[in-house]
Write a protein that holds these residues in place. Structure first.
Motif, PDB file in Angstrom:
ATOM      1  N   MET A 115       0.848  -1.163   0.000  1.00 56.32           N
ATOM      2  CA  MET A 115       0.000   0.000   0.000  1.00 56.32           C
ATOM      3  C   MET A 115       0.901   1.237   0.000  1.00 56.32           C
ATOM      4  N   THR A 116       0.716   2.098  -0.987  1.00 57.94           N
ATOM      5  CA  THR A 116       1.524   3.296  -1.139  1.00 57.94           C
ATOM      6  C   THR A 116       0.615   4.514  -1.191  1.00 57.94           C
ATOM      7  N   ALA A 117       0.997   5.576  -0.480  1.00 55.28           N
ATOM      8  CA  ALA A 117       0.218   6.817  -0.495  1.00 55.28           C
ATOM      9  C   ALA A 117       0.236   7.415  -1.903  1.00 55.28           C
ATOM     10  N   ARG A 118      -0.780   8.216  -2.187  1.00 59.61           N
ATOM     11  CA  ARG A 118      -0.887   8.818  -3.519  1.00 59.61           C
ATOM     12  C   ARG A 118      -1.386  10.258  -3.395  1.00 59.61           C
ATOM     13  N   GLU A 119      -0.757  11.155  -4.145  1.00 64.71           N
ATOM     14  CA  GLU A 119      -1.180  12.558  -4.146  1.00 64.71           C
ATOM     15  C   GLU A 119      -2.520  12.692  -4.862  1.00 64.71           C
ATOM     16  N   VAL A 120      -3.434  13.483  -4.244  1.00 67.38           N
ATOM     17  CA  VAL A 120      -4.733  13.698  -4.869  1.00 67.38           C
ATOM     18  C   VAL A 120      -5.065  15.172  -5.076  1.00 67.38           C
ATOM     19  N   TYR A 121      -4.305  16.074  -4.429  1.00 68.03           N
ATOM     20  CA  TYR A 121      -4.671  17.486  -4.514  1.00 68.03           C
ATOM     21  C   TYR A 121      -3.460  18.371  -4.280  1.00 68.03           C
ATOM     22  N   LEU A 122      -3.309  19.376  -5.127  1.00 68.86           N
ATOM     23  CA  LEU A 122      -2.279  20.396  -4.966  1.00 68.86           C
ATOM     24  C   LEU A 122      -3.002  21.665  -4.535  1.00 68.86           C
ATOM     25  N   ALA A 123      -2.765  22.100  -3.306  1.00 70.73           N
ATOM     26  CA  ALA A 123      -3.525  23.202  -2.717  1.00 70.73           C
ATOM     27  C   ALA A 123      -2.866  24.549  -2.984  1.00 70.73           C
ATOM     28  N   ALA A 124      -3.657  25.598  -2.940  1.00 68.41           N
ATOM     29  CA  ALA A 124      -3.155  26.958  -3.127  1.00 68.41           C
ATOM     30  C   ALA A 124      -2.388  27.450  -1.905  1.00 68.41           C
ATOM     31  N   ASP A 125      -2.731  26.913  -0.733  1.00 61.78           N
ATOM     32  CA  ASP A 125      -2.078  27.331   0.511  1.00 61.78           C
ATOM     33  C   ASP A 125      -2.322  26.261   1.580  1.00 61.78           C
ATOM     34  N   PRO A 126      -1.639  26.339   2.717  1.00 59.95           N
ATOM     35  CA  PRO A 126      -1.793  25.320   3.756  1.00 59.95           C
ATOM     36  C   PRO A 126      -3.214  25.215   4.326  1.00 59.95           C
ATOM     37  N   VAL A 127      -3.909  26.319   4.419  1.00 61.05           N
ATOM     38  CA  VAL A 127      -5.275  26.283   4.957  1.00 61.05           C
ATOM     39  C   VAL A 127      -6.180  25.473   4.038  1.00 61.05           C
ATOM     40  N   ASN A 128      -6.095  25.728   2.743  1.00 57.63           N
ATOM     41  CA  ASN A 128      -6.896  24.988   1.770  1.00 57.63           C
ATOM     42  C   ASN A 128      -6.550  23.501   1.815  1.00 57.63           C
ATOM     43  N   ALA A 129      -5.276  23.179   1.970  1.00 59.14           N
ATOM     44  CA  ALA A 129      -4.854  21.780   2.052  1.00 59.14           C
ATOM     45  C   ALA A 129      -5.474  21.098   3.263  1.00 59.14           C
ATOM     46  N   GLU A 130      -5.498  21.780   4.403  1.00 56.36           N
ATOM     47  CA  GLU A 130      -6.087  21.196   5.614  1.00 56.36           C
ATOM     48  C   GLU A 130      -7.592  21.016   5.464  1.00 56.36           C
ATOM     49  N   ILE A 131      -8.255  21.946   4.807  1.00 55.92           N
ATOM     50  CA  ILE A 131      -9.697  21.823   4.571  1.00 55.92           C
ATOM     51  C   ILE A 131      -9.984  20.591   3.725  1.00 55.92           C
ATOM     52  N   VAL A 132      -9.223  20.416   2.657  1.00 54.96           N
ATOM     53  CA  VAL A 132      -9.416  19.258   1.776  1.00 54.96           C
ATOM     54  C   VAL A 132      -9.108  17.963   2.520  1.00 54.96           C
ATOM     55  N   LYS A 133      -8.002  17.948   3.259  1.00 51.31           N
ATOM     56  CA  LYS A 133      -7.643  16.746   4.034  1.00 51.31           C
ATOM     57  C   LYS A 133      -8.757  16.392   5.012  1.00 51.31           C
ATOM     58  N   ASP A 134      -9.258  17.386   5.747  1.00 48.58           N
ATOM     59  CA  ASP A 134     -10.320  17.132   6.724  1.00 48.58           C
ATOM     60  C   ASP A 134     -11.591  16.635   6.045  1.00 48.58           C
ATOM     61  N   MET A 135     -11.925  17.181   4.871  1.00 50.29           N
ATOM     62  CA  MET A 135     -13.104  16.730   4.150  1.00 50.29           C
ATOM     63  C   MET A 135     -12.979  15.247   3.804  1.00 50.29           C
ATOM     64  N   LEU A 136     -11.801  14.838   3.321  1.00 53.63           N
ATOM     65  CA  LEU A 136     -11.595  13.439   2.965  1.00 53.63           C
ATOM     66  C   LEU A 136     -11.651  12.543   4.198  1.00 53.63           C
ATOM     67  N   VAL A 137     -10.982  12.947   5.258  1.00 50.47           N
ATOM     68  CA  VAL A 137     -10.968  12.151   6.493  1.00 50.47           C
ATOM     69  C   VAL A 137     -12.385  12.028   7.060  1.00 50.47           C
ATOM     70  N   ASP A 138     -13.159  13.106   7.030  1.00 53.51           N
ATOM     71  CA  ASP A 138     -14.541  13.072   7.524  1.00 53.51           C
ATOM     72  C   ASP A 138     -15.405  12.098   6.737  1.00 53.51           C
ATOM     73  N   ARG A 139     -15.004  11.804   5.519  1.00 49.39           N
ATOM     74  CA  ARG A 139     -15.753  10.876   4.672  1.00 49.39           C
ATOM     75  C   ARG A 139     -15.098   9.496   4.599  1.00 49.39           C
ATOM     76  N   GLY A 140     -14.222   9.226   5.534  1.00 44.70           N
ATOM     77  CA  GLY A 140     -13.654   7.884   5.661  1.00 44.70           C
ATOM     78  C   GLY A 140     -12.440   7.588   4.810  1.00 44.70           C
ATOM     79  N   ILE A 141     -11.812   8.611   4.254  1.00 46.67           N
ATOM     80  CA  ILE A 141     -10.616   8.406   3.437  1.00 46.67           C
ATOM     81  C   ILE A 141      -9.412   8.957   4.201  1.00 46.67           C
ATOM     82  N   PRO A 142      -8.584   8.090   4.772  1.00 45.47           N
ATOM     83  CA  PRO A 142      -7.399   8.575   5.497  1.00 45.47           C
ATOM     84  C   PRO A 142      -6.499   9.391   4.565  1.00 45.47           C
ATOM     85  N   ALA A 143      -6.134  10.589   5.021  1.00 42.72           N
ATOM     86  CA  ALA A 143      -5.336  11.500   4.192  1.00 42.72           C
ATOM     87  C   ALA A 143      -4.414  12.322   5.083  1.00 42.72           C
TER      88      ALA A 143
END
Length: 108
Positions: free
Chosen positions: A1-29
């Motif tokens: 099992m290897t991690a995979r990039e799914v999103y290139l964010a404009a800034d760290p805040v946007n990256a955390e929002i996207v990560k949290d959205m995925l984690v909230d929906r059951g996708i470890p990120a």
């Protein structure tokens, strides 16, 4: 099992929002390169924060969620009742606004 990039964010805040959205929906990120963003313009490299998923098997579902995210608000689900105080909480929230009790897993 290897991690995979799914999103290139404009800034760290946007990256955390996207990560949290995925984690909230059951996708470890997780977010990578969030601390390098401060060197933008000073270092000759692409320093945008990246969101990575831990399991490549989640890539298609993550891609669908990210497409919806970029098009507008992602549906948070239906409202739920807090088991701590009985308050009705809108579906996009993962904790009760009144008593901060976490959302039960059965409501996700």
């Amino acid at each position: 099992m290897t991690a995979r990039e799914v999103y290139l964010a404009a800034d760290p805040v946007n990256a955390e929002i996207v990560k949290d959205m995925l984690v909230d929906r059951g996708i470890p990120a997780h977010v990578r390169r969030q601390h390098l963003w401060g060197g933008m313009g000073e270092l000759p490299a692409n320093l945008y924060p990246q969101v990575w998923i831990d399991d490549p098997a989640d890539f298609e579902r993550a891609h669908e969620l990210l497409t919806a995210f970029e098009q507008g608000p992602v549906e948070g689900g239906r409202a739920w009742h807090c088991p701590g105080c009985g308050e009705t909480v809108e579906g996009q929230f993962n904790a009760c606004w009144h008593c901060q009790h976490p959302r039960p897993h059965a409501c996700t």
